[in-house]
Design an enzyme around this catalytic site. Sequence first.
Site, PDB file in Angstrom:
ATOM      1  N   HIS A 104      10.700  12.133   9.342  1.00  0.00           N
ATOM      2  CA  HIS A 104      11.756  13.118   9.028  1.00  0.00           C
ATOM      3  C   HIS A 104      11.974  13.304   7.529  1.00  0.00           C
ATOM      4  O   HIS A 104      12.679  14.232   7.123  1.00  0.00           O
ATOM      5  CB  HIS A 104      13.066  12.752   9.740  1.00  0.00           C
ATOM      6  CG  HIS A 104      13.821  11.607   9.120  1.00  0.00           C
ATOM      7  ND1 HIS A 104      15.164  11.406   9.359  1.00  0.00           N
ATOM      8  CD2 HIS A 104      13.447  10.595   8.288  1.00  0.00           C
ATOM      9  CE1 HIS A 104      15.573  10.339   8.704  1.00  0.00           C
ATOM     10  NE2 HIS A 104      14.553   9.832   8.056  1.00  0.00           N
TER      11      HIS A 104
ATOM     12  N   GLY B   8       0.825  -1.208   0.000  1.00  0.00           N
ATOM     13  CA  GLY B   8       0.000   0.000   0.000  1.00  0.00           C
ATOM     14  C   GLY B   8       0.853   1.248   0.000  1.00  0.00           C
ATOM     15  O   GLY B   8       2.059   1.212  -0.228  1.00  0.00           O
ATOM     16  N   ASP B   9       0.203   2.369   0.274  1.00  0.00           N
ATOM     17  CA  ASP B   9       0.849   3.680   0.264  1.00  0.00           C
ATOM     18  C   ASP B   9       0.313   4.457   1.452  1.00  0.00           C
ATOM     19  O   ASP B   9      -0.884   4.744   1.518  1.00  0.00           O
ATOM     20  CB  ASP B   9       0.527   4.404  -1.046  1.00  0.00           C
ATOM     21  CG  ASP B   9       1.194   5.761  -1.172  1.00  0.00           C
ATOM     22  OD1 ASP B   9       1.612   6.331  -0.141  1.00  0.00           O
ATOM     23  OD2 ASP B   9       1.298   6.268  -2.305  1.00  0.00           O
ATOM     24  N   PHE B  10       1.175   4.807   2.408  1.00  0.00           N
ATOM     25  CA  PHE B  10       0.672   5.467   3.619  1.00  0.00           C
ATOM     26  C   PHE B  10       0.140   6.870   3.357  1.00  0.00           C
ATOM     27  O   PHE B  10      -0.518   7.455   4.194  1.00  0.00           O
ATOM     28  CB  PHE B  10       1.706   5.469   4.743  1.00  0.00           C
ATOM     29  CG  PHE B  10       3.105   5.934   4.378  1.00  0.00           C
ATOM     30  CD1 PHE B  10       3.348   7.147   3.758  1.00  0.00           C
ATOM     31  CD2 PHE B  10       4.197   5.138   4.694  1.00  0.00           C
ATOM     32  CE1 PHE B  10       4.623   7.573   3.442  1.00  0.00           C
ATOM     33  CE2 PHE B  10       5.493   5.550   4.398  1.00  0.00           C
ATOM     34  CZ  PHE B  10       5.705   6.770   3.767  1.00  0.00           C
TER      35      PHE B  10
END
Length: 350
Positions: free
Chosen positions: A254, A234-236
């Site tokens: 960061h 997935g993709d956060f």
Amino acid sequence: MTTTPHRIPIHPDTRSRLVRLVYGYMAAQMVHTAVRLGIPDLLGAGPRDSAELAARTGAHQPSLHRLLRALASFGVLTEPEPGRFGLGDMAVPLTEHAEHRFTALTQLFCSTEFWRSWSDLEHSIRTGGAAFEHVYGVPFFQYLTDAPELLATFNAAMAENAHFEAPRFVSGYDFGRYDSIMDIGGGDGTLLHAILDAHPSMRGVILETPAVAEQARAATALAGLSDRCEVVAGDFFEGVPAGGQALLIKSVIHNWDDERCVAILRNCRAAIRPDGVLLVLEPVLPARMESATCVETVMSDLNMLALTSGGFERTEADFRRILGAAGFTLSAISETIPATDFRVIEARAS
């Protein structure tokens, strides 16, 4: 009548320390060149003379001798007798069989792309923009997707860091209070695997991009944890799946500016259980800097400036601000994890 301006006296030791700092880029390339030639591994069985090393590496013997001599002066190598060189303590992490290797990290930070970006640091300081993007024309993470060699080095370097840090996190923080953990952007799973090994009743989930998720599945199977650890592609930035009493996110925040961090954290907020906790594993900069404090963190901070579009290391106040904007309340910050600059920041849904 002219007067001679007052000159501030300088102790010779002060100048010597400054010389080492200014010459630092030379030392970095010395180590990098030795790694590229495979010198540390060739010395793993014991000292060799520079002629033999030159023959084994295809290097120009007189020039290689000069490199080896310089590395010995820094304590990276030893010279037990004239012309014969061995491993110093600092060279051991550069060998193939070291417990915690530093080879890929050396190759990454001394790569052409990092090198050229840092050479244009002035651009970042003057404009606030990423030197990398100024030099290469695209954002760093976009560039990585089209640079397979650098991407492989980057992933290997992150794995090296994780292998060093994971046991220190496990011993330095009580993960056993949670029944399950989702590692968001968890790489090949090194950290979560170590946590699961330490807590046999715990279950885990790794969220990663499709390409890295394949590596994580293979590593999870190799670790014998497939029955307790699910890997989700997935993709956060698009969403975080529900599951896990603790949502863990290490060395991700960061990389991004506040706006994109808040987007990630809001996805975490939408996925978190009512009894859940968000664990942000990052260095925390002090409000006031003192000499020799958080050296790795301030260097990382400038690296984020040079390479990424908006990434930076944060203070406690910075973390409170972005967590609050995403619907979390910062509830606790651990002591610094031994042998690292990291702390565990606990946050709960507001």
